[in-house]
Write an enzyme that holds these catalytic residues in place. Structure first.
Site, mmCIF file in Angstrom:
data_model
loop_
_atom_site.group_PDB
_atom_site.id
_atom_site.type_symbol
_atom_site.label_atom_id
_atom_site.label_comp_id
_atom_site.label_asym_id
_atom_site.label_seq_id
_atom_site.Cartn_x
_atom_site.Cartn_y
_atom_site.Cartn_z
ATOM 1 N N HIS A 128 -39.656 -21.420 -5.088
ATOM 2 C CA HIS A 128 -38.598 -21.499 -4.077
ATOM 3 C C HIS A 128 -39.079 -20.816 -2.814
ATOM 4 C CE1 HIS A 128 -34.639 -21.069 -2.160
ATOM 5 N NE2 HIS A 128 -34.245 -21.998 -3.001
ATOM 6 N N ASP A 168 -32.772 -26.346 -9.695
ATOM 7 C CA ASP A 168 -32.958 -27.721 -10.189
ATOM 8 C C ASP A 168 -33.565 -27.783 -11.582
ATOM 9 O OD1 ASP A 168 -33.736 -28.306 -6.834
ATOM 10 O OD2 ASP A 168 -32.024 -29.183 -7.879
#
Ligand code: SDX
Length: 428
Positions: free
Chosen positions: A307, A364
């Site tokens: 991320h 996700d």
């Protein structure tokens, strides 16, 4: 005395103001840098550059903190409804009962989509990706409400557009799914809640009664809340920069949907399941795939890992991972892909390549497993992300317009050919 930053350029010293946010984050304000020094800054991907000051969402990538308007995501996911959170993001405060009833009723009254738009669905190929359909349909809504295209309308009129968008996105998403199946569409039912209505429009059939399973409805509510905003991510920045040209809100949201579609962003939830399926069908050799992800000559990446901001656990991933266990257990589903996901996480988080780069599961990584358990097809996963993120995009757009922010127009450093004269084609 406010802090300043000193820089020396071409032997001359300059002082730049330093600003500090409500959570102690600090920035060097370079808004007058070019005018005073002739220099600009360069920051590919804006990894070190703030685009705005915002009071909507706070996240701390090192501590794994995420709060909407100051409320921890863990508390909102556990206690709130998605429409409560949508109201919080857009209007800055949690609604009281009267405000929530007003907001819910207004959304309920706008769930229908103009019948003429059904012809759009008939024109799409059966295998059209629902994100392409959704982005087109949201932009097309602006043509049915031409008055929404005036950027200077009073907020009350803009508020109607905000409510229409939140009300219609589940209807459009479900119609895209039904279109893909070749099934008749299901019209929204006003007596159902926001999430119940979506599930009904997705899985209901004219020929039978569809009862919403409260386990599924609760999981969907939690997932939508967890996706509702995430400060200046790629799609939110897209919405803000498109909106900064005073394009209408429908167009700005349509652009955000397009940006979210990418596999490096919201499209990752679909890519994660496709990756896990590939690993399962390949025999489940996790070390092989982790090594591929580390191999710079191999384009394979561990989807759902890493991320831009979180260099620790994404707090949403923690909640979704637990919810995945709960939902599959309550629904009596044994999904081998969840086991592979957990084993993959374990192998990766013992590998120094991932640990030293702060690559942890993100929002996700596990969300697709729950969507699958809810009966939602893989190609609809990113549509689910868009439905959840819509209130956040709207809040970001509203903050940008209310702050009167200028049109977004970054500078560049030119590295191309220097001045040269035209040469006729015969002489080239
Ligand atoms: C979302 O911004 C947001 O807030 C987004 C989001 C939201 O709510 O809006 O949180 C939603 O988009 C989550 C991210 C979903 N995307 C994926 O899961 C795709 C896989 N992840 C990567 O592509 C990547 O981690 C990104 C795109 C998420 C972040 O990329 P960055 O910040 O540009 O980092 P990078 O690509 O520069 O990576 C740094 C290093 C590199 O190696 P080195 O050059 O240091 O040797 O980490 C490596 C990368 O190669 N790396 C990975 C990896 N992610 C980063 N290596 C293998 N697998 C990965 N998944």
């Amino acid at each position: 005395m406010s802090e300043t930053a000193r820089i020396i350029l071409d032997g001359k010293e300059y002082e730049l103001p330093v600003i500090e946010g409500s959570e102690g984050e600090k920035a060097i304000d370079i808004s007058k840098l070019r005018a005073t020094t002739g220099y600009i800054t360069l920051d590919s991907g804006f990894k070190n550059t703030g685009s705005t000051k915002s009071s909507i969402t706070f996240l701390d990538g090192e501590q794994g903190i995420l709060r909407y308007r100051g409320y921890p995501i863990e508390q909102l996911a556990e206690n709130a409804s998605f429409l409560e959170v949508a109201y919080l993001l857009i209007y800055s405060e949690l609604p009281n009962q009267q405000q929530l009833d007003w907001f819910t009723n207004s959304i309920t009254m706008h769930t229908l989509v103009h019948e003429d738009m059904r012809r759009f669905f008939e024109a799409f190929p059966n295998n059209a990706h629902p994100m392409g359909i959704l982005s087109s349909m949201i932009s097309s809504l602006s043509t049915y409400y031409p008055e929404s295209q005036n950027p200077n309308r009073p907020f009350k009129d803009i508020e109607l557009t905000i409510h229409r968008l939140i009300a219609k996105i589940p209807t459009l998403a479900a119609q895209a799914y039904k279109n893909n199946l070749g099934h008749p569409i299901m019209y929204p039912k006003n007596e159902l809640s926001y999430t119940e209505n979506f599930l009904y429009m997705m899985f209901g059939l004219p020929s039978s009664d569809y009862e919403v399973d409260p386990v599924i409805d609760d999981a969907l509510n939690k997932l939508l809340i967890l996706h509702a905003d995430h400060e200046q991510n790629c799609s939110a920045s897209t919405v803000r920069i498109v909106g900064s040209s005073q394009a209408n809100l429908y167009s700005s949201i349509s652009a955000g949907i397009a940006a979210l579609w990418g596999p490096l962003h919201g499209g990752a939830n679909q890519a994660v399941i496709e990756m896990l399926e590939t690993i399962k069908n390949d025999g489940g050799d996790l070390t092989k795939w982790v090594d591929k992800a580390k191999d710079k000559t191999d384009s394979f990446r561990l989807m759902g890992f890493g991320h831009r901001v979180y260099k620790n656990f994404d707090p949403r991933a923690k909640i979704i991972k637990k919810a995945a266990d709960d939902v599959l257990d309550k629904l009596g589903i044994d999904d081998p892909v969840l086991d592979i996901a957990k084993q993959l996480e374990e192998v990766a988080l013992k590998d120094e390549y991932f640990v030293e780069r702060g690559l942890y599961p993100n929002v996700d990584f596990y969300s697709g497993i729950i969507y699958r358990a809810l009966g939602i097809p893989t190609e609809m996963f990113t549509v689910m992300f868009a439905i959840g993120r819509l209130p956040g995009w709207i809040a970001q757009w509203k903050e940008m317009t209310e702050n009167g922010e200028p049109i977004g127009r970054p500078r560049q450093i030119y590295t191309g050919a220097n001045n040269r004269d035209y040469v006729s084609v015969e002489k080239r």
